[in-house]
Design an enzyme around this catalytic site. Structure first.
Site, mmCIF file in Angstrom:
data_model
loop_
_atom_site.group_PDB
_atom_site.id
_atom_site.type_symbol
_atom_site.label_atom_id
_atom_site.label_comp_id
_atom_site.label_asym_id
_atom_site.label_seq_id
_atom_site.Cartn_x
_atom_site.Cartn_y
_atom_site.Cartn_z
ATOM 1 N N ARG A 46 0.819 -1.219 0.000
ATOM 2 C CA ARG A 46 0.000 0.000 0.000
ATOM 3 C C ARG A 46 0.855 1.273 0.000
ATOM 4 N NH1 ARG A 46 -5.269 -0.644 2.573
ATOM 5 N NH2 ARG A 46 -6.281 -2.306 1.406
ATOM 6 N N ASP A 150 -14.679 13.393 7.899
ATOM 7 C CA ASP A 150 -13.713 12.366 7.511
ATOM 8 C C ASP A 150 -12.317 12.935 7.768
ATOM 9 O OD1 ASP A 150 -14.050 9.603 5.699
ATOM 10 O OD2 ASP A 150 -12.046 10.491 5.609
HETATM 11 C C1 LIG Z 1 -14.540 2.306 4.342
HETATM 12 S S1 LIG Z 1 -14.858 4.031 4.477
HETATM 13 C C2 LIG Z 1 -16.498 4.006 5.188
HETATM 14 C C3 LIG Z 1 -17.414 5.023 4.562
HETATM 15 C C4 LIG Z 1 -18.879 4.979 5.048
HETATM 16 N N1 LIG Z 1 -18.974 5.200 6.458
HETATM 17 C C5 LIG Z 1 -19.533 3.675 4.662
HETATM 18 O O1 LIG Z 1 -19.698 2.800 5.503
HETATM 19 O O2 LIG Z 1 -19.853 3.511 3.478
HETATM 20 C C6 LIG Z 1 -13.815 4.468 5.875
HETATM 21 C C7 LIG Z 1 -13.562 5.955 6.021
HETATM 22 O O3 LIG Z 1 -13.009 6.189 7.312
HETATM 23 C C8 LIG Z 1 -12.077 7.233 7.208
HETATM 24 N N2 LIG Z 1 -11.160 7.183 8.368
HETATM 25 C C9 LIG Z 1 -10.165 6.291 8.613
HETATM 26 N N3 LIG Z 1 -9.534 6.591 9.768
HETATM 27 C C10 LIG Z 1 -10.160 7.690 10.267
HETATM 28 C C11 LIG Z 1 -9.958 8.472 11.442
HETATM 29 N N4 LIG Z 1 -8.988 8.205 12.318
HETATM 30 N N5 LIG Z 1 -10.776 9.542 11.623
HETATM 31 C C12 LIG Z 1 -11.759 9.824 10.733
HETATM 32 N N6 LIG Z 1 -11.987 9.128 9.608
HETATM 33 C C13 LIG Z 1 -11.194 8.061 9.384
HETATM 34 C C14 LIG Z 1 -11.398 6.985 5.875
HETATM 35 O O4 LIG Z 1 -10.790 8.164 5.362
HETATM 36 C C15 LIG Z 1 -12.568 6.489 5.009
HETATM 37 O O5 LIG Z 1 -13.139 7.520 4.252
#
Ligand SMILES: C[S@@+](CC[C@H](N)C(=O)[O-])C[C@H]1O[C@@H](n2cnc3c(N)ncnc32)[C@H](O)[C@@H]1O
Length: 288
Positions: A46, A150
């Site tokens: 990655r 986010d």
């Molecule tokens: C797999 S997506 C989920 C999107 C949506 N909630 C859904 O279920 O369709 C995960 C998201 O979490 C965000 N993310 C990861 N670590 C994070 C953190 N520490 N604080 C806030 N957002 C975070 C990522 O940038 C990503 O956009």
């Protein structure tokens, strides 16, 4: 099998166990991410493109780089490479059914309605919430807001724009498509969500493991497929903080492979699949 096929290819970048451990410590301290030793090959694949992009030859040098205080953007690139932004409209549809059938009749009596999409990615989640609300209310509560946050500023730019490939919107019910999606100007294969939806959503950058610059209370929090990246302590702290942000009776929706655990689990009652409702404490148990 030829010799060439069996011979081990030298790796492009050196990546010692010590480098991996330093990276795992940083990912945990800054973003709550859990990186078990078994993830080392995945982390290599990655992040290799980040080393190329920064013209580095080893993970040791990459760690030195991301340790620099002014490398905020690279640390965001790091978290973006280690997590995924996969999302879709009306993902885990039962949550939107619960919002419509159980929560909205209560919300219809309120002046103020607040919903938080935490880890909203490129926006389908908060836009699905907005469509459900605007469709279900016969008259809109006067003070209705969705907060969508986010950690990733690039994904938030896409969310604010609200443009999606047409084929990514197939889960949007057809009446909602005709009401809120229109052809995107200059991009024939894309649609754009309407201003009516954008108007009730505030998009903001937020790292969930840092301080939250707002107080709530929220009527519902959607935090789905985000905590899955966090170690157990971070997850449990997050559930406790969500509980404090919800009003009594408020809903917490989490992802299909996530579970509520730790001290906060007692503060919620199960209200469906990966759906939890904050308990109303008896007056004697309420904090003074
Ligand atoms: C797999 S997506 C989920 C999107 C949506 N909630 C859904 O279920 O369709 C995960 C998201 O979490 C965000 N993310 C990861 N670590 C994070 C953190 N520490 N604080 C806030 N957002 C975070 C990522 O940038 C990503 O956009």
């Amino acid at each position: 099998m030829s010799l060439a096929a069996t011979a081990e290819m030298p790796e492009e970048f050196s990546f010692s166990d010590a480098d991996f451990e330093a990276l795992a410590r940083l990912a945990r301290a800054e973003f709550g991410l859990s990186l078990a030793a078994s993830k080392k090959p995945l982390v290599y694949s990655r992040l290799a493109r980040r080393l190329r992009a920064r013209s580095l030859s080893s993970f040791h040098d990459y760690m030195k780089l991301v340790d620099c205080a002014d490398e905020v953007d690279e640390r965001l690139e790091l978290v973006s490479a280690l997590t995924t932004n996969v999302t879709s409209f009306f993902r885990e549809k039962h949550h939107f059914d619960t919002l419509r059938d159980v929560l909205m009749p209560e919300l219809a009596k309120q002046r103020r309605v607040r919903i938080w999409s935490a880890g909203c990615s490129s926006g389908p989640e908060p836009f699905s919430i907005a469509m459900t609300l605007l469709d279900g209310f016969s008259s809109l509560p006067p003070d209705l807001r969705i907060l969508a946050t986010d950690i990733d500023p690039a994904i938030l730019r896409r969310a604010r724009r609200g443009r999606y490939p047409r084929e990514d919107c197939s889960a949007v019910p057809p009446p909602f498509q005709s009401r809120w999606l229109s052809p995107a100007s200059g991009e024939p294969e894309h649609v754009e969500v309407s201003q009516d939806l954008k108007r009730i959503i505030s998009f903001a950058e937020l790292n969930l493991i840092c301080d939250w610059p707002f107080k709530g209370p929220f009527d519902a929090i959607f935090c789905r497929n985000v905590a899955i990246y966090f170690d157990q302590d971070t997850q449990q702290r997050l559930w406790t903080r969500f509980s404090a942000m919800l009003r009594a009776g408020g809903f917490l929706f989490i992802g299909h492979s996530e579970r509520l655990s730790g001290p906060a689990a007692h503060e919620f009652a199960t209200a469906g699949v990966t759906t939890y409702r904050k308990r109303v404490l008896p007056v004697s148990a309420q904090p003074t």
